[in-house]
Write a protein that holds these residues in place. Sequence first.
Motif, short mmCIF file in Angstrom:
data_model
loop_
_atom_site.label_atom_id
_atom_site.label_comp_id
_atom_site.label_asym_id
_atom_site.label_seq_id
_atom_site.Cartn_x
_atom_site.Cartn_y
_atom_site.Cartn_z
N ARG A 74 8.94 9.20 2.12
CA ARG A 74 8.09 8.45 3.04
C ARG A 74 6.64 8.93 3.00
NH1 ARG A 74 5.87 9.04 7.90
NH2 ARG A 74 6.78 11.13 8.13
N ASN A 75 6.43 10.27 3.01
CA ASN A 75 5.05 10.77 3.16
C ASN A 75 4.40 11.22 1.85
OD1 ASN A 75 6.05 13.40 2.63
ND2 ASN A 75 6.39 13.79 4.81
N GLY A 76 5.17 11.40 0.77
CA GLY A 76 4.60 11.78 -0.51
C GLY A 76 4.09 13.20 -0.59
N TYR A 77 4.43 14.07 0.39
CA TYR A 77 3.90 15.43 0.41
C TYR A 77 4.72 16.37 -0.49
CZ TYR A 77 1.20 14.17 4.62
OH TYR A 77 0.33 13.58 5.51
N PHE A 78 4.02 17.30 -1.11
CA PHE A 78 4.67 18.42 -1.79
C PHE A 78 3.80 19.65 -1.61
CE2 PHE A 78 1.95 16.37 -4.90
CZ PHE A 78 1.36 17.41 -5.59
N TYR A 79 4.38 20.83 -1.84
CA TYR A 79 3.72 22.09 -1.53
C TYR A 79 3.71 22.99 -2.76
CZ TYR A 79 4.19 20.42 3.24
OH TYR A 79 4.10 19.66 4.37
N ALA B 49 12.92 18.64 -8.38
CA ALA B 49 12.82 17.18 -8.25
C ALA B 49 13.17 16.80 -6.82
CB ALA B 49 13.75 16.46 -9.22
N PRO B 50 12.65 15.67 -6.34
CA PRO B 50 13.09 15.18 -5.03
C PRO B 50 14.57 14.78 -5.10
CG PRO B 50 11.06 14.10 -5.74
CD PRO B 50 11.60 14.82 -6.92
N PRO B 51 15.30 14.88 -4.01
CA PRO B 51 16.71 14.50 -4.02
C PRO B 51 16.90 13.07 -4.52
CG PRO B 51 16.19 15.64 -1.98
CD PRO B 51 14.89 15.41 -2.69
N GLY B 52 17.83 12.89 -5.46
CA GLY B 52 18.14 11.57 -6.00
C GLY B 52 17.22 11.08 -7.08
N ASP B 53 16.11 11.76 -7.32
CA ASP B 53 15.14 11.34 -8.33
C ASP B 53 15.66 11.72 -9.72
OD1 ASP B 53 12.72 10.99 -9.93
OD2 ASP B 53 11.64 11.00 -8.03
N SER B 54 15.46 10.85 -10.69
CA SER B 54 15.93 11.13 -12.06
C SER B 54 14.91 11.91 -12.88
CB SER B 54 16.26 9.81 -12.77
OG SER B 54 15.09 9.00 -12.87
N ARG B 55 13.69 12.06 -12.38
CA ARG B 55 12.66 12.79 -13.11
C ARG B 55 12.81 14.30 -12.90
NH1 ARG B 55 7.51 10.26 -10.41
NH2 ARG B 55 8.93 10.56 -8.63
N LEU B 56 12.23 15.07 -13.81
CA LEU B 56 12.13 16.52 -13.67
C LEU B 56 10.66 16.89 -13.55
CD1 LEU B 56 14.59 17.63 -16.52
CD2 LEU B 56 15.12 17.27 -14.10
N PHE B 57 10.33 17.75 -12.60
CA PHE B 57 8.97 18.23 -12.41
C PHE B 57 8.94 19.70 -12.82
CE2 PHE B 57 9.34 14.50 -9.89
CZ PHE B 57 8.07 13.96 -9.77
N VAL B 58 8.21 19.99 -13.89
CA VAL B 58 8.16 21.34 -14.45
C VAL B 58 6.80 21.96 -14.15
CG1 VAL B 58 8.43 22.77 -16.50
CG2 VAL B 58 9.72 20.63 -16.30
N VAL B 59 6.84 23.12 -13.48
CA VAL B 59 5.61 23.83 -13.11
C VAL B 59 5.21 24.75 -14.26
CG1 VAL B 59 4.60 25.48 -11.48
CG2 VAL B 59 6.22 23.74 -10.67
N ASP C 120 8.49 17.91 0.12
CA ASP C 120 8.74 17.76 1.55
C ASP C 120 10.09 17.08 1.76
OD1 ASP C 120 6.84 17.67 4.27
OD2 ASP C 120 8.52 16.25 4.28
N PRO C 121 10.89 17.50 2.76
CA PRO C 121 12.16 16.81 3.03
C PRO C 121 12.00 15.31 3.26
CG PRO C 121 12.05 18.87 4.25
CD PRO C 121 10.69 18.66 3.65
#
Length: 489
Positions: free
Chosen positions: A205-210, A150-160, A200-201
């Motif tokens: 702001r930019n919405g990027y993920f890898y 998850a992004p820092p501080g985000d309450s959601r979980l992203f499961v791959v 992305d750190p």
Amino acid sequence: MRAWKRYPLLVLLMLLALLGLAACGGGGGNPGTPGTPTQPPAATTGSLALVASGLPAGVNASVRVSGPAGFQQDLGGSQTLAGLAPGSYNVAAAPVTAGGITYTPTPATQSAVIVAGTTASVTVSYGGAAVNIALSQVAANLDNPTYLTAPPGDSRLFVVERPGRIRIVENGNLMSAPFLDISARVLTAGEGGLLSMAFDPDYARNGYFYLYYTDAQQNIVIERLNTGSNPNLADPTSNLVILRIPHPTYTNHFGGQLAFGPDGNLYLGTGDGGGAGDPFGNGQNLNSLLGKLLRIDVRAASAAQPYAIPAGNPYAGQAGRRPEIWAAGLRNPWRFSFDGAQLYLSDVGQDRREEVNISAATAGGLNYGWNTMEGTLCYNASSCERSGLTLPAFEYEHGSNSVNGCSITGGFVYRGSAIPGLQGRYFYSDYCRGFLKSFLASGTAVGEQREWNVGSIGNVVSFGQDGQGELYVLSARGIAYKIVRSTTP
């Protein structure tokens, strides 16, 4: 006739002279005016006396003293620090766990003012309580989960999910619509699939993920995408391929981890190309990107230049060596993670040993030994030269019939706030045995090893970390568990 009678004046003068000499102490001269006594120089520094109590014999406290001009020192028990510059100092104490009991400090933080020529005193008292944990199910019916983040501080979980989807768990509910579905371009043969993701750190702001996945041609692909206008939906058409690494012949040892380091660069752990024993010698080949930890700069990624080589990469500018390489000698680094300025990298073994390597995050150019070594054992006996190799900080034997395990699943150091007694513990498991274990590392020294009684998990595929630093365990049963506090031993 006596002299004093014949020469009375002469005798009198001689007596007066003798008396004068006696009065001068026999030194023959005026001593002058007495001088001012010498004073010692004024003190310019002070001291701080720390008293730590409440811990069993042989158990060290964990206290950090910080102060003016960047002063910082860690103390493991009662001690007096001398030569301190005057000013205000902060004394922060962390919980200590030993023998399954966590000792909590009181106060956790305090300040002390150092005055030149004096000694200030502070006291830290530890009180003990047993730490126990359990696993709480947060999602089920997942399709081969491989990673959670998850992004820092985000309450959601992203499961791959390995077939090529990313699912969101929000407020305890698994959302039906996937965040992303790229299953059409993901190969799941052997150990392939969608294997991990990293935000992305500057994601806010930019919405990027890898992403790290294997494509239809069996290549390892690193790809950037971005979130659409709906924060729960990514844009699948926004993909920019950052790096494509050929992985021919075998369908195992793809590696699978990517993560941003504390320096803001992107790190990738690649497998050695598969087969048994690294038949192509990729682990030690500095002209191959397989069997390596890579470091690239993606901050200005574009189609024309998807990445740059960060300053300090050890093989940049050297002929016959790939500049992306940060470390070599890896077999299948399925999982690695950063803890502040340290890197924890687990490497899956061949037949006998599983290992965890711990190094400074800034230490480039390390060679972890494969396939010369398997852990601290010689693997290639005809060329077992250890000079220049970095051996693991921790390892374990498979044992007879793999009684101890056969494939390490590396995790994270706990830095959450829900269970203070777990602070600093590195958690790991083994795919074959499904246990949950931890240890505490001080530098590269490992102690306080513990197996946690959490019941049956099944095959542990991966660990995860949420936006608050809490840890999760992913089971091949399709279940995501959260590590929580338990009152049951």
